[in-house]
Enzyme design. Structure first.
Site, PDB file in Angstrom:
ATOM      1  N   GLY A  22       0.788  -1.220   0.000  1.00  0.00           N
ATOM      2  CA  GLY A  22       0.000   0.000   0.000  1.00  0.00           C
ATOM      3  C   GLY A  22       0.820   1.269   0.000  1.00  0.00           C
ATOM      4  N   VAL A  65       3.543  -3.460  15.831  1.00  0.00           N
ATOM      5  CA  VAL A  65       3.597  -2.138  16.454  1.00  0.00           C
ATOM      6  C   VAL A  65       2.816  -2.086  17.765  1.00  0.00           C
ATOM      7  CG1 VAL A  65       3.961  -0.941  14.264  1.00  0.00           C
ATOM      8  CG2 VAL A  65       1.625  -1.270  15.113  1.00  0.00           C
ATOM      9  N   TYR A 156     -11.715   4.434  12.887  1.00  0.00           N
ATOM     10  CA  TYR A 156     -10.590   4.831  12.029  1.00  0.00           C
ATOM     11  C   TYR A 156     -10.435   6.346  12.024  1.00  0.00           C
ATOM     12  CZ  TYR A 156      -7.841   5.410   7.742  1.00  0.00           C
ATOM     13  OH  TYR A 156      -6.883   5.765   6.819  1.00  0.00           O
ATOM     14  N   LYS A 160      -7.177   8.563  13.382  1.00  0.00           N
ATOM     15  CA  LYS A 160      -6.395   9.482  12.565  1.00  0.00           C
ATOM     16  C   LYS A 160      -6.433  10.900  13.127  1.00  0.00           C
ATOM     17  CE  LYS A 160      -4.958   6.381   9.718  1.00  0.00           C
ATOM     18  NZ  LYS A 160      -3.544   5.972   9.690  1.00  0.00           N
ATOM     19  N   THR A 191      -5.807   1.352  -2.790  1.00  0.00           N
ATOM     20  CA  THR A 191      -4.975   0.433  -2.024  1.00  0.00           C
ATOM     21  C   THR A 191      -5.812  -0.780  -1.639  1.00  0.00           C
ATOM     22  OG1 THR A 191      -5.547   1.342   0.154  1.00  0.00           O
ATOM     23  CG2 THR A 191      -3.713   2.387  -1.016  1.00  0.00           C
TER      24      THR A 191
END
Length: 249
Positions: A22, A65, A156, A160, A191
């Site tokens: 991506g 992560v 989401y 962000k 993507t």
């Protein structure tokens, strides 16, 4: 230094989380083309199939992560880095009234906490050298709300927005150490993460975008190069929207 020379990354080392596919992979390719040594971090070794073809001399790291120990091990293998790109991210599309709490937590944990953990590991070393670039990959979803018919992914969007706030705060805190922290806020690009969404909503997205189209491959890498290179050494705490004008409406 001449203008074009300021975009050279010769002698620099960059680590890109979520760099196996991506937009993360696109950015990694751009940094490599500019001369940087590149390390890519992904959750599974199988994710690197495309990256192996595009950047065969990259350092491929398997890590998570969400796990600070895993990140520490990856950074130890990479050695001192000049550039960190936090591109690892996930989404979950569902009515905000119905989305399970575990999915909310997963999205926030990967997209925000993961970027925070990676950033502070990188910053500890950058601080000792008095220089570093951290680039967070946010989204236009963190700058404005989205109608459900365009995108129904409140967790989401929240992640962000939090990443943008983190970008600005760390830029203030770490600026005295010579660490620049900025963010890109991409609009809609083709993507793996967006393919199902765009299959349903691309026409709506085009109508809500002044340039009348979605992003093209390569249009984010150049913006990332600017924020990762010496060309932007007097820029920190900024969020650059690469969105065809969507956030200008």
């Amino acid at each position: 230094m001449k203008v074009l020379e300021q975009f050279s990354l010769n002698g620099k080392t960059a680590l890109v989380t979520g760099g196996s596919r991506g937009l993360g992979l696109e950015i990694a390719c751009g940094l490599r083309e500019a001369g940087a040594k590149v390390a890519l971090l992904a959750r599974r070794e199988s994710f690197f199939e495309e990256a192996l073809k595009l950047i065969p001399d990259a350092l491929f790291l398997v890590g998570n992560v969400q796990d600070e120990g895993s990140l520490e091990a990856a950074f130890a293998r990479t050695g001192p880095i000049d550039i960190l790109v936090n591109a690892a991210g996930v989404t979950w599309g569902q009515d905000a009234l119905e989305v399970p709490v575990e999915k909310i937590r997963e999205v926030l944990d990967i997209n925000v906490t993961g970027a925070f953990l990676a950033s502070r590991i990188a910053a500890r070393n950058m601080k000792t050298r008095g220089y570093g670039k951290i680039l967070n990959i946010a989204s236009v979803a963190g700058l404005a709300g989205s109608p459900s018919e365009v995108m129904d992914a409140a967790a989401y969007s929240a992640s962000k927005g939090a990443l943008i706030a983190l970008t600005r705060d760390l830029a203030v805190k770490w600026g005295p150490y010579g660490i620049r922290v900025n963010a890109l806020a991409p609009g809609f690009f083709p993507t793996r993460m967006t393919e199902k969404l765009l299959a349903r909503t691309e026409q709506l997205v085009r109508e809500r975008t002044p340039l009348g189209r979605i992003g093209k491959t390569g249009e984010l890498a150049a913006a990332a190069l600017y924020l990762c290179s010496p060309a932007s050494d007097y820029v920190t705490g900024q969020v650059l929207a690469v969105d065809g004008g969507m956030t200008a409406l």
